[in-house]
Enzyme design. Sequence first.
Site, PDB file in Angstrom:
ATOM      1  N   PHE A 131      49.601  32.281 -18.150  1.00  0.00           N
ATOM      2  CA  PHE A 131      49.028  31.892 -17.382  1.00  0.00           C
ATOM      3  C   PHE A 131      49.338  30.542 -19.171  1.00  0.00           C
ATOM      4  O   PHE A 131      48.373  30.844 -19.708  1.00  0.00           O
ATOM      5  CB  PHE A 131      48.033  31.781 -16.614  1.00  0.00           C
ATOM      6  CG  PHE A 131      47.406  30.605 -16.458  1.00  0.00           C
ATOM      7  CD1 PHE A 131      48.183  30.146 -15.131  1.00  0.00           C
ATOM      8  CD2 PHE A 131      46.506  29.980 -16.735  1.00  0.00           C
ATOM      9  CE1 PHE A 131      47.375  29.093 -14.174  1.00  0.00           C
ATOM     10  CE2 PHE A 131      45.688  28.571 -15.802  1.00  0.00           C
ATOM     11  CZ  PHE A 131      46.796  27.627 -14.936  1.00  0.00           C
ATOM     12  N   ASP A 218      46.781  31.811 -27.286  1.00  0.00           N
ATOM     13  CA  ASP A 218      46.202  31.156 -26.055  1.00  0.00           C
ATOM     14  C   ASP A 218      44.425  32.022 -25.625  1.00  0.00           C
ATOM     15  O   ASP A 218      45.100  33.160 -24.903  1.00  0.00           O
ATOM     16  CB  ASP A 218      46.969  31.225 -24.536  1.00  0.00           C
ATOM     17  CG  ASP A 218      46.001  30.142 -23.876  1.00  0.00           C
ATOM     18  OD1 ASP A 218      44.866  30.172 -24.081  1.00  0.00           O
ATOM     19  OD2 ASP A 218      46.594  29.451 -22.218  1.00  0.00           O
ATOM     20  N   LYS A 248      37.358  26.453 -20.999  1.00  0.00           N
ATOM     21  CA  LYS A 248      36.806  27.709 -20.561  1.00  0.00           C
ATOM     22  C   LYS A 248      34.705  27.225 -21.325  1.00  0.00           C
ATOM     23  O   LYS A 248      34.391  26.818 -21.474  1.00  0.00           O
ATOM     24  CB  LYS A 248      37.367  29.224 -20.198  1.00  0.00           C
ATOM     25  CG  LYS A 248      38.543  28.275 -19.279  1.00  0.00           C
ATOM     26  CD  LYS A 248      38.123  29.304 -18.718  1.00  0.00           C
ATOM     27  CE  LYS A 248      39.517  29.416 -17.395  1.00  0.00           C
ATOM     28  NZ  LYS A 248      41.058  29.769 -17.691  1.00  0.00           N
TER      29      LYS A 248
HETATM   30  C1  PLP Z   1      42.196  28.530 -17.227  1.00  0.00           C
HETATM   31  C2  PLP Z   1      42.860  29.053 -18.859  1.00  0.00           C
HETATM   32  C3  PLP Z   1      44.176  27.761 -19.552  1.00  0.00           C
HETATM   33  C4  PLP Z   1      43.831  26.586 -18.282  1.00  0.00           C
HETATM   34  O1  PLP Z   1      42.746  25.686 -18.543  1.00  0.00           O
HETATM   35  P1  PLP Z   1      42.357  24.358 -17.645  1.00  0.00           P
HETATM   36  O2  PLP Z   1      40.624  24.214 -18.415  1.00  0.00           O
HETATM   37  O3  PLP Z   1      41.801  24.951 -16.256  1.00  0.00           O
HETATM   38  O4  PLP Z   1      43.272  23.445 -17.982  1.00  0.00           O
HETATM   39  C5  PLP Z   1      44.831  28.396 -19.974  1.00  0.00           C
HETATM   40  N1  PLP Z   1      45.124  28.901 -20.605  1.00  0.00           N
HETATM   41  C6  PLP Z   1      44.325  30.362 -20.141  1.00  0.00           C
HETATM   42  C7  PLP Z   1      44.873  31.431 -20.694  1.00  0.00           C
HETATM   43  C8  PLP Z   1      43.419  30.025 -19.212  1.00  0.00           C
HETATM   44  O5  PLP Z   1      42.594  31.437 -19.100  1.00  0.00           O
END
Ligand code: PLP
Length: 402
Positions: A131, A218, A248
Amino acid sequence: MSAVTAHLMPTYNRQPVSFVRGEGARLWDEAGRVYLDALSGIAVTGLGHAHPDISAALCEQAKTLIHTSNVYGIPWQAKLADRLAAISGMSSVFFGNSGAEANEAALKLSRLFARQKGIENPLVVVMETSFHGRTMATLAATGNAAIQKGFEPLLGGFVRVPYGDLAALSAVAEQHQDIVAVLVEPVQGEGGVRPAPAGYLRGVRALCDQYDWLMMVDEVQTGIGRTGQWFGFQHEPGLLPDVMSLAKGLGNGVPIGACLAAGKAASLFAPGNHGSTFGGNPLVCRVAHTVLEVIERDGLRARAAALGARIQAGLSAGFAEVPAVQAVRGQGLMIGVVLDRPCGELVRRALDAGLLINVTASSVIRLLPPLIFTDADADELVASLVALVRDWLQENETQITD
Ligand SMILES: *Cc1c(COP(=O)(O)O)cnc(C)c1O
């Protein structure tokens, strides 16, 4: 005040509760009922709610200066960049407002890297069940057909392999000459709380070196102390990625994202290549800087590791004789309980019991408690979740045999 209106686009299936106040690991709803927060707004409020140092930094800066523009110098942004570089080993930072934007910046870096190498149609290797966000580029990178459905044509330039599988990554390297980068989560969050197998990230690094690809991690969910280190990649000593995305937990609730680069990726962006109006404003940068200070001062990375071990051990013991629970897994305070059946309805049952949890990948209970949990909070989480899941399974069994 009602939270229900036809004037909100229905992009979320919301739980029937609205919180009006928070303190530490607890939230209060409109009726004054208290809940234990084991989700942290999905890995955001790592320092809990209304943390006094965060609230003070936020109020102080709000009274001083909220926004200017990236056409001017922003001392708090520079200070935060220095701090992030120091704790990560990365060398440069771009600030945006979200995880998706951080990944967009990473993907744009991979395109500039391709130009530098003379590659016209570059490919980025991404993972199954990954994701990376909801923007057009990041949803194309995401390994979940449900998230992509309806938004075709998807941005091209991605090639997908199974997560945790170095042989598959080697194989794809032989098939495609135009790969320029790999984008990978150290622990897949949305995909079901799947930690990378030991040695996997080191193997990805080795292949990136061998083929001259960018290693892009990521860390939007794994970063900022949640797994027990500042960043998930730091569980492999000596490892350094070329690009890392954060968001986050960085702002404890103020919207901030960051794309960090090192080595061959550090100086790809030049003036005019990328930008953000809000990105890195004085308010969010001061708050994020305070987040990092508090985590360091209060030893919260070690706490995340210890709490994670305590919760995982408690859950493993509590579910030892429950065959429907297939695994308890995770790293630090990213914890998944894998069931043998869809369990989305547990979210509502937990809510009714005063506990905030999440279910992802349809059958994985996901726990993302704040780093400021006490041992008593951890034990309370374990006790209520074990009871809740056991009761629910028992009811299901009864229904089947009836
Ligand atoms: C939550 C998340 C995203 C997206 O972040 P947003 O601030 O909602 O755009 C991208 N990568 C990972 C691994 C995430 O957990």
